[in-house]
Structures are given as C-alpha cells and as structure tokens.
Design a protein around this motif. Structure first.
Motif, PDB file in Angstrom:
ATOM      1  N   HIS A  30       0.876  -1.172   0.000  1.00  0.00           N
ATOM      2  CA  HIS A  30       0.000   0.000   0.000  1.00  0.00           C
ATOM      3  C   HIS A  30       0.911   1.218   0.000  1.00  0.00           C
ATOM      4  CE1 HIS A  30      -3.668  -2.322   1.021  1.00  0.00           C
ATOM      5  NE2 HIS A  30      -2.769  -3.148   1.535  1.00  0.00           N
ATOM      6  N   HIS A  43      -3.583   7.106  -2.769  1.00  0.00           N
ATOM      7  CA  HIS A  43      -3.404   5.751  -2.214  1.00  0.00           C
ATOM      8  C   HIS A  43      -3.350   4.802  -3.414  1.00  0.00           C
ATOM      9  CE1 HIS A  43      -5.443   2.453   0.551  1.00  0.00           C
ATOM     10  NE2 HIS A  43      -4.337   2.016  -0.016  1.00  0.00           N
ATOM     11  N   HIS A  45      -1.678   1.041  -5.290  1.00  0.00           N
ATOM     12  CA  HIS A  45      -1.165  -0.315  -5.047  1.00  0.00           C
ATOM     13  C   HIS A  45      -0.195  -0.684  -6.158  1.00  0.00           C
ATOM     14  CE1 HIS A  45      -5.009  -0.075  -2.840  1.00  0.00           C
ATOM     15  NE2 HIS A  45      -4.137  -0.339  -1.904  1.00  0.00           N
ATOM     16  N   LEU A 149     -10.834  -3.112   0.132  1.00  0.00           N
ATOM     17  CA  LEU A 149      -9.585  -3.763   0.557  1.00  0.00           C
ATOM     18  C   LEU A 149      -9.782  -4.542   1.857  1.00  0.00           C
ATOM     19  CD1 LEU A 149      -7.275  -0.727  -0.150  1.00  0.00           C
ATOM     20  CD2 LEU A 149      -7.522  -2.749  -1.588  1.00  0.00           C
TER      21      LEU A 149
HETATM   22 CU   LIG Z   1      -3.859   0.254   0.042  1.00  0.00          CU
END
Ligand SMILES: [Cu+2]
Length: 215
Positions: A30, A43, A45, A149
């Motif tokens: 993350h 944010h 990935h 998530l």
């Molecule tokens: Cu994340």
C-alpha cells in the motif's frame, strides 16, 4: 502532470532484495503519496514485479516535495514495515495550503455527506473516530457501503510536520454503514490530517478532515 514510472526496491539488512511479501488487505504493498502541505493525497497499489521490486506510474499535480510512504510485510515478517521517502518533482509549484483544523466536521464528497465525530480527541489515549455517511441529496443514511480492501473503510492520519503516520482500520463492522468506527491512538498532540476512504457502488470516495489533537 506527466505520468512518471516509479519503482521501489525493498532490500533486507544485508542489502539483498526481499523476495516474498504477504498480502495484507488484499495487496502486497500500500503506497500513500502526500504533498508537503498535505493538500494532495493518493493511495496506490504498486505491482509486484518480483525480486523485491514494486512498480507503478502516477501523475503529480504540481512541482514540489512529496512523501512516498509504503506499507508492506515481508513474508513471515509479522508487523507491516512502513518506509517513507521524499521526492522532489520538477515544474511549477502549487501555492502552499495552510493546514487549519476544520471548524465543522461535516464534508460533502462525491454526493456523500460525511460527518466525523469523536468521544475524546486526546494524544496518548484510545480514540474512537466515527464516520457517519449519508446521501447528500436525500439526507438518507447510507447502508450499502461495500468492503474496500477487505474492510468497511480505511483511514490514514498524518501529522502536520509529515512525521507521524497512522493507518487505521475499522473496529468490528456493524452492517454496511451508515456509521464506521475506527480506533486509534494519536502519539502526540498537534494538527493531523485524516483521510477516510470508503466504497459504495464499486466506487471509492475519499473524505479529508483536519483535526486538532489535544495533549
Ligand atoms: Cu492500500
């Protein structure tokens, strides 16, 4: 404002790439990006390429300093590791936004009205942060949040000096809204920016608040 490819190489103490990472909250890494004034938040990935290397591309909205902060868990390593790194992005800088605590803890984002409330907001003690979410147009409570998530929401908090970082998961989830409660401990008093992230109808929405944590 240009797509920039970035890679992150994770090595151990003996300078060898770490090969395997646990999947935590559905991802191996993350990554959070903050501008120095905390006006910008992202944010992401990154993709795991193998041999300790993660890669992603992103656009920065203006020139200036940004912190990249990653969370990952080497396989069998227990608690997540958090590593941060400042990068300097060339180009025209944005006007620095002062970080002022919100007088009113209600925001409207993407058609959702979100209210943040606390029982006690003091450093060094457990704080329950409640996000209550309703439809901004109809004022009806939202009861169909979806797991995002692997949890009913995520919250990230960072201090105004960009030194203290908290990634907060909800407590036991009661239903799918309208209230999501997070539990955390702010390590020190001061001003923090908090972003709550939730999902409804397959779309993630992010709601920011600036709060003043007392001593
Ligand atoms: Cu994340």
């Amino acid at each position: 404002n240009k797509e920039i490819p970035i890679s992150i190489l994770i090595k151990d103490d003996s300078n060898k790439p770490i090969q395997s990472f646990d999947t935590v909250h559905e991802k191996k890494m993350h990554l959070f990006i903050f501008s120095k004034d905390l006006a910008y938040f992202s944010h992401i990935h990154p993709n795991y390429k193998g041999k300790g290397e993660f890669a992603f591309t992103t656009k920065f909205p203006a020139g200036g300093d940004y912190m990249l902060l990653s969370e990952f868990t080497p396989q069998g390593g227990g608690d997540p590791s958090i590593e941060s790194h400042w990068v300097q992005i060339e180009g025209k800088t944005a006007k620095k936004q002062p970080l002022v605590p919100d007088q009113k803890l209600t925001k409207v984002v993407d058609g959702k009205k979100v209210t943040l409330s606390f029982e006690h907001l003091m450093a060094g003690m457990t704080v329950h942060m409640n996000f209550t979410i309703s439809d901004a147009a109809s004022n009806q409570p939202i009861k169909n949040l979806q797991p995002y998530l692997g949890a009913m929401g995520h919250a990230v908090a960072i201090s105004d000096d960009v030194e203290k970082y908290l990634h907060i998961h909800p407590m036991t989830t009661e239903g799918n809204g309208p209230k999501v409660t997070f539990m955390t401990v702010f390590p020190e008093k001061g001003i923090y920016k908090v972003w709550g992230q939730f999902q409804q109808d397959g779309k993630v929405f992010t709601v920011p608040f600036v709060i003043d944590v007392e001593k």
